[in-house]
Design a protein around this motif. Structure first.
Motif, PDB file in Angstrom:
ATOM      1  N   ALA A  13      11.687  46.388  41.634  1.00 38.27           N
ATOM      2  CA  ALA A  13      12.363  45.092  41.475  1.00 38.27           C
ATOM      3  C   ALA A  13      11.964  44.141  42.595  1.00 38.27           C
ATOM      4  O   ALA A  13      11.910  44.526  43.766  1.00 38.27           O
ATOM      5  CB  ALA A  13      13.866  45.292  41.459  1.00 38.27           C
ATOM      6  N   TYR A  17      18.697  44.362  41.330  1.00 34.02           N
ATOM      7  CA  TYR A  17      19.990  44.663  40.695  1.00 34.02           C
ATOM      8  C   TYR A  17      20.798  45.439  41.716  1.00 34.02           C
ATOM      9  O   TYR A  17      20.409  46.538  42.118  1.00 34.02           O
ATOM     10  CB  TYR A  17      19.664  45.469  39.443  1.00 34.02           C
ATOM     11  CG  TYR A  17      20.666  46.448  38.912  1.00 34.02           C
ATOM     12  CD1 TYR A  17      21.995  46.077  38.648  1.00 34.02           C
ATOM     13  CD2 TYR A  17      20.271  47.752  38.589  1.00 34.02           C
ATOM     14  CE1 TYR A  17      22.884  46.999  38.089  1.00 34.02           C
ATOM     15  CE2 TYR A  17      21.146  48.672  38.031  1.00 34.02           C
ATOM     16  CZ  TYR A  17      22.460  48.296  37.791  1.00 34.02           C
ATOM     17  OH  TYR A  17      23.316  49.201  37.231  1.00 34.02           O
ATOM     18  N   SER A 105      15.220  57.250  38.252  1.00 29.72           N
ATOM     19  CA  SER A 105      16.175  57.079  37.152  1.00 29.72           C
ATOM     20  C   SER A 105      15.644  56.042  36.153  1.00 29.72           C
ATOM     21  O   SER A 105      15.905  56.142  34.960  1.00 29.72           O
ATOM     22  CB  SER A 105      17.550  56.679  37.671  1.00 29.72           C
ATOM     23  OG  SER A 105      17.480  55.470  38.370  1.00 29.72           O
ATOM     24  N   SER A 137      20.661  54.253  32.620  1.00 33.48           N
ATOM     25  CA  SER A 137      20.520  53.827  34.020  1.00 33.48           C
ATOM     26  C   SER A 137      20.077  52.369  33.994  1.00 33.48           C
ATOM     27  O   SER A 137      19.095  52.038  33.314  1.00 33.48           O
ATOM     28  CB  SER A 137      19.474  54.694  34.727  1.00 33.48           C
ATOM     29  OG  SER A 137      19.186  54.134  35.990  1.00 33.48           O
ATOM     30  N   GLY A 138      20.787  51.522  34.711  1.00 36.12           N
ATOM     31  CA  GLY A 138      20.545  50.076  34.618  1.00 36.12           C
ATOM     32  C   GLY A 138      19.077  49.692  34.670  1.00 36.12           C
ATOM     33  O   GLY A 138      18.531  49.083  33.740  1.00 36.12           O
ATOM     34  N   SER A 139      18.389  50.081  35.750  1.00 32.84           N
ATOM     35  CA  SER A 139      17.017  49.623  35.944  1.00 32.84           C
ATOM     36  C   SER A 139      16.048  50.171  34.890  1.00 32.84           C
ATOM     37  O   SER A 139      14.935  49.669  34.738  1.00 32.84           O
ATOM     38  CB  SER A 139      16.531  49.984  37.352  1.00 32.84           C
ATOM     39  OG  SER A 139      16.724  51.353  37.587  1.00 32.84           O
ATOM     40  N   ARG A 142      14.306  47.869  32.264  1.00 34.87           N
ATOM     41  CA  ARG A 142      13.106  47.094  32.584  1.00 34.87           C
ATOM     42  C   ARG A 142      11.838  47.910  32.347  1.00 34.87           C
ATOM     43  O   ARG A 142      10.770  47.341  32.137  1.00 34.87           O
ATOM     44  CB  ARG A 142      13.170  46.602  34.044  1.00 34.87           C
ATOM     45  CG  ARG A 142      14.359  45.671  34.332  1.00 34.87           C
ATOM     46  CD  ARG A 142      14.277  45.110  35.750  1.00 34.87           C
ATOM     47  NE  ARG A 142      14.123  46.169  36.710  1.00 34.87           N
ATOM     48  CZ  ARG A 142      14.916  46.404  37.752  1.00 34.87           C
ATOM     49  NH1 ARG A 142      15.949  45.613  38.002  1.00 34.87           N
ATOM     50  NH2 ARG A 142      14.684  47.391  38.574  1.00 34.87           N
ATOM     51  N   SER A 189      22.084  55.385  44.408  1.00 38.75           N
ATOM     52  CA  SER A 189      22.225  53.970  44.059  1.00 38.75           C
ATOM     53  C   SER A 189      23.485  53.749  43.224  1.00 38.75           C
ATOM     54  O   SER A 189      24.143  52.723  43.357  1.00 38.75           O
ATOM     55  CB  SER A 189      20.973  53.430  43.361  1.00 38.75           C
ATOM     56  OG  SER A 189      20.618  54.228  42.276  1.00 38.75           O
ATOM     57  N   HIS A 193      26.058  50.806  44.287  1.00 35.84           N
ATOM     58  CA  HIS A 193      26.523  49.716  43.423  1.00 35.84           C
ATOM     59  C   HIS A 193      28.042  49.527  43.551  1.00 35.84           C
ATOM     60  O   HIS A 193      28.539  48.415  43.469  1.00 35.84           O
ATOM     61  CB  HIS A 193      26.229  50.032  41.956  1.00 35.84           C
ATOM     62  CG  HIS A 193      24.787  49.911  41.563  1.00 35.84           C
ATOM     63  ND1 HIS A 193      24.130  48.703  41.529  1.00 35.84           N
ATOM     64  CD2 HIS A 193      23.887  50.834  41.149  1.00 35.84           C
ATOM     65  CE1 HIS A 193      22.878  48.916  41.109  1.00 35.84           C
ATOM     66  NE2 HIS A 193      22.700  50.188  40.888  1.00 35.84           N
ATOM     67  N   ASP A 287      13.620  49.508  47.894  1.00 39.77           N
ATOM     68  CA  ASP A 287      14.758  49.799  47.026  1.00 39.77           C
ATOM     69  C   ASP A 287      15.786  50.608  47.812  1.00 39.77           C
ATOM     70  O   ASP A 287      15.749  50.603  49.026  1.00 39.77           O
ATOM     71  CB  ASP A 287      14.278  50.544  45.774  1.00 39.77           C
ATOM     72  CG  ASP A 287      13.755  49.571  44.719  1.00 39.77           C
ATOM     73  OD1 ASP A 287      14.115  48.378  44.792  1.00 39.77           O
ATOM     74  OD2 ASP A 287      13.002  49.999  43.840  1.00 39.77           O
ATOM     75  N   ALA A 288      16.646  51.324  47.104  1.00 42.04           N
ATOM     76  CA  ALA A 288      17.690  52.077  47.789  1.00 42.04           C
ATOM     77  C   ALA A 288      17.106  53.389  48.316  1.00 42.04           C
ATOM     78  O   ALA A 288      17.399  54.471  47.806  1.00 42.04           O
ATOM     79  CB  ALA A 288      18.844  52.331  46.833  1.00 42.04           C
TER      80      ALA A 288
HETATM   81  O1  PMV Z   1      19.346  51.677  38.081  1.00 43.11           O
HETATM   82  P1  PMV Z   1      19.948  52.143  39.348  1.00 43.11           P
HETATM   83  O2  PMV Z   1      21.421  52.382  39.216  1.00 43.11           O
HETATM   84  O3  PMV Z   1      19.236  53.328  39.935  1.00 43.11           O
HETATM   85  O4  PMV Z   1      19.849  50.965  40.441  1.00 43.11           O
HETATM   86  C1  PMV Z   1      18.636  50.515  40.980  1.00 43.11           C
HETATM   87  C2  PMV Z   1      18.881  49.669  42.171  1.00 43.11           C
HETATM   88  C3  PMV Z   1      17.655  49.195  42.941  1.00 43.11           C
HETATM   89  O5  PMV Z   1      16.555  50.051  42.724  1.00 43.11           O
HETATM   90  C4  PMV Z   1      17.988  49.225  44.419  1.00 43.11           C
HETATM   91  C5  PMV Z   1      17.277  47.760  42.581  1.00 43.11           C
HETATM   92  C6  PMV Z   1      16.643  47.547  41.252  1.00 43.11           C
HETATM   93  O6  PMV Z   1      16.827  46.462  40.689  1.00 43.11           O
HETATM   94  O7  PMV Z   1      15.892  48.423  40.770  1.00 43.11           O
END
Ligand code: PMV
Length: 337
Positions: A13, A17, A105, A137-139, A142, A189, A193, A287-288
């Motif tokens: 990213a 997010y 993820s 998983s949110g990301s 994409r 992550s 969040h 990232d995280a």
């Molecule tokens: O999809 P998650 O819950 O693993 O969150 C991803 C969070 C970041 O990688 C830090 C930022 C992003 O937008 O990918």
């Protein structure tokens, strides 16, 4: 019995997010922009089989119960769309280590979504696949799309999905991911969040996002690397400023914030500023996790790699070179009934 194998690339990213409005549906607090990464992938095979009495989930190098439960829950979503009750055999493998700042993820859930939907012969659009992957998983939403991608946050599940900004061959920028530590992070992550609103700077970060999205989107379209790099680097530090100041309690201990960095992360960030002073045009994002993602244009890649080799010395760092990559795709599709 129907089997499919899918490959999905992880994504990086540029506008991140961080924070959820709805943690069941994974509706994000803000929109985000990313690029799929060519050298970091998950390959997942899903086989639905009426003779199975439970899901059999085998994720290489990840025996965690939480990962298995997330996988089962995601299979349940897909089974309920397809209207089937059959259990599945899932085997999945990453081309990179987990928990070190490369989002496993994202590629994992994108590959699982596509393989399971294809195995059940569900004919979903990219938008529908993105919505589905997001719930895992949110990301991951994409990683379904190709190249440079924007996740539109939306106000409901149907409105929250990713769209393409540009194809992978639009712009030959490079992400050199330097993994400086193999120790798994102590705050996932998903947990990160949850703690965002504990940071006193949270509202201020949210106030910057709209403008950042516009600048990053435009600089990608116009291939304006300087504007892009400055915005992306500042944005990453904004996320980590929130993490550093997101206090939380875990196992009866109070923490003032989350440190995803190791001393080597910081060493590299300082070196990057020094290399820039010496004339190399490069920027970072994180990232995280402790992994430093160094962004440069293709013509500077050799110089950047040389600088990394010198600072790395004998240390056990892993370096992944990533170009913009395509979205999730099916490798094989053997349907035998
Ligand atoms: O999809 P998650 O819950 O693993 O969150 C991803 C969070 C970041 O990688 C830090 C930022 C992003 O937008 O990918």
């Amino acid at each position: 019995m129907t089997t499919s194998t899918a490959i999905a690339h992880s994504n990086l990213a540029f506008v991140k997010y961080w924070g959820k409005v709805d943690s069941t549906l994974n509706l994000p607090q803000n929109g985000s922009i990313s690029m799929n990464l060519s050298s970091v992938t998950t390959t997942t095979t899903v086989e639905f089989n009426s003779t199975l009495e439970a899901d059999e989930i085998n994720i290489k190098d990840d025996e965690k119960t939480a990962t298995k439960l997330r996988t089962q829950k995601h299979l349940d979503r897909i089974r309920s769309i397809a209207g089937v009750k059959m259990y599945a055999r899932v085997s999945s493998e990453n081309s990179f280590p987990m928990g070190v700042g490369i989002a496993s993820s994202a590629s994992g859930m994108a590959a699982l979504t596509l393989a399971a939907c294809s195995a059940l012969e569900l004919d979903l659009s990219l938008k529908e696949l993105s919505i589905l992957a997001r719930q895992g998983s949110g990301s991951a939403c994409r990683s379904i799309l190709s190249g440079f991608v924007e996740w539109l946050p939306g106000n409901s599940s149907e409105e929250s999905f990713a769209v393409q900004i540009a194809e992978p061959d639009h712009w030959n920028i490079v992400d050199i991911a330097v993994s400086v530590s193999k120790t798994e992070k102590t705050v996932s992550s998903s947990e990160g969040h949850k703690f965002v609103a504990n940071s006193p700077f949270w509202d201020s970060r949210l106030g910057t996002i709209q403008k950042r999205l516009e600048i990053v989107r435009r600089s990608i379209i116009e291939k304006d690397f300087r504007t892009f790099g400055r915005e992306v680097e500042s944005e990453a530090l904004s996320l980590h400023a929130i993490a550093f100041t997101s206090s939380y309690e875990k196992e009866n201990t109070w923490y003032s914030g989350i440190y995803y960095w190791t001393p080597e992360t910081l060493e590299l960030l300082i070196a990057i500023q020094e290399w820039r002073k010496r004339g190399l045009e490069l920027y970072f994002t994180l990232d995280a996790g402790p992994t430093v993602h160094i962004l440069c244009e293709n013509h500077s890649m050799t110089d950047v790699l040389n600088a990394i080799t010198i600072i790395k010395g004998e240390r056990d760092w892993n370096v992944y070179i990533n170009h913009p990559a395509k979205g999730a795709y099916i490798l094989t599709d053997n349907a035998s009934k």
